[in-house]
Design a protein around this motif. Structure first.
Motif, PDB file in Angstrom:
ATOM      1  N   THR A   1       5.803  94.036  31.508  1.00 30.18           N
ATOM      2  CA  THR A   1       5.180  95.098  31.739  1.00 30.18           C
ATOM      3  C   THR A   1       4.396  95.614  30.698  1.00 30.18           C
ATOM      4  OG1 THR A   1       7.054  96.527  31.071  1.00 30.18           O
ATOM      5  CG2 THR A   1       6.882  95.773  33.450  1.00 30.18           C
TER       6      THR A   1
ATOM      7  N   GLY B   1       2.686  95.891  35.826  1.00 33.91           N
ATOM      8  CA  GLY B   1       3.448  94.476  35.688  1.00 33.91           C
ATOM      9  C   GLY B   1       2.265  93.373  35.519  1.00 33.91           C
TER      10      GLY B   1
ATOM     11  N   LEU C   1       8.337  92.036  41.146  1.00 37.86           N
ATOM     12  CA  LEU C   1       7.051  92.678  40.790  1.00 37.86           C
ATOM     13  C   LEU C   1       6.001  91.888  40.537  1.00 37.86           C
ATOM     14  CD1 LEU C   1       5.943  95.412  39.479  1.00 37.86           C
ATOM     15  CD2 LEU C   1       6.677  94.607  37.303  1.00 37.86           C
ATOM     16  N   ASN C   2       4.937  92.433  41.205  1.00 38.28           N
ATOM     17  CA  ASN C   2       3.696  91.382  41.207  1.00 38.28           C
ATOM     18  C   ASN C   2       2.580  91.839  40.097  1.00 38.28           C
ATOM     19  OD1 ASN C   2       4.390  89.926  43.301  1.00 38.28           O
ATOM     20  ND2 ASN C   2       3.450  91.015  44.652  1.00 38.28           N
ATOM     21  N   CYS C   3       1.846  90.976  39.520  1.00 43.01           N
ATOM     22  CA  CYS C   3       0.812  91.369  38.430  1.00 43.01           C
ATOM     23  C   CYS C   3      -0.311  92.227  39.224  1.00 43.01           C
ATOM     24  CB  CYS C   3       0.157  90.244  37.925  1.00 43.01           C
ATOM     25  SG  CYS C   3      -1.186  90.410  36.883  1.00 43.01           S
ATOM     26  N   TYR C   4      -0.553  93.340  38.630  1.00 42.30           N
ATOM     27  CA  TYR C   4      -1.464  94.428  38.872  1.00 42.30           C
ATOM     28  C   TYR C   4      -2.816  93.686  39.322  1.00 42.30           C
ATOM     29  CZ  TYR C   4      -4.233  98.611  39.547  1.00 42.30           C
ATOM     30  OH  TYR C   4      -4.942  99.610  40.174  1.00 42.30           O
TER      31      TYR C   4
ATOM     32  N   THR D   1       3.776  86.595  40.407  1.00 37.72           N
ATOM     33  CA  THR D   1       4.894  87.191  39.859  1.00 37.72           C
ATOM     34  C   THR D   1       4.768  87.742  38.455  1.00 37.72           C
ATOM     35  OG1 THR D   1       6.343  86.060  41.406  1.00 37.72           O
ATOM     36  CG2 THR D   1       7.363  86.970  39.484  1.00 37.72           C
ATOM     37  N   ALA D   2       4.996  88.926  38.295  1.00 35.27           N
ATOM     38  CA  ALA D   2       4.889  89.411  36.948  1.00 35.27           C
ATOM     39  C   ALA D   2       5.952  88.887  35.768  1.00 35.27           C
ATOM     40  CB  ALA D   2       4.883  90.850  36.805  1.00 35.27           C
TER      41      ALA D   2
ATOM     42  N   CYS E   1       0.927  89.322  34.629  1.00 31.86           N
ATOM     43  CA  CYS E   1       1.381  87.765  34.656  1.00 31.86           C
ATOM     44  C   CYS E   1       1.386  87.150  33.229  1.00 31.86           C
ATOM     45  CB  CYS E   1       0.562  87.329  35.781  1.00 31.86           C
ATOM     46  SG  CYS E   1      -1.082  87.082  35.677  1.00 31.86           S
TER      47      CYS E   1
END
Length: 116
Positions: A66, A73, A49-52, A62-63, A75
């Protein structure tokens, strides 16, 4: 010996008529095992999941958590830890817990909750 005076097997006790079914024995149980089923191949793990917020600036990060409000997501740089007071239902007396819990929010949700 007539067919009605024979000793009844477990199967014949149910149908009460002479039938062609053989009595199930341990030998037939051993021979009628189900065939082995091959295990399913493991799927490759999907992308993390990546940081929005970083993704909107074309910097995939990468997150690590949440957002508890919107579920996006976030970080480590965009995460906001906000204290959260826990409440319990009681009759008389103190209804809040003495310690606060941690709540992780994204920058947008943190600004929206603190605005008047």
């Amino acid at each position: 010996m007539s067919r009605w005076s024979r000793p009844l097997t477990p199967h014949r006790s149910l149908c009460r008529l002479p039938c062609r079914h053989a009595a199930v024995t341990d030998a037939t149980r051993r021979n009628s095992r189900r065939p082995r089923v091959r295990p399913r191949p493991r799927r490759e793990r999907s992308a993390a999941l990546n940081c929005y917020d970083c993704q909107t600036h074309d910097q995939p990060t990468t997150a690590v958590a949440t957002c508890s409000a919107c579920g996006a997501g976030i970080c480590h740089d965009h995460a906001r830890a906000v204290p959260h007071t826990l409440h319990r239902l009681t009759g008389m007396g103190v209804a809040t817990k003495p310690r606060t819990a941690r709540r992780l929010l994204c920058g947008t949700c943190a600004a929206a909750e603190t605005s008047a």
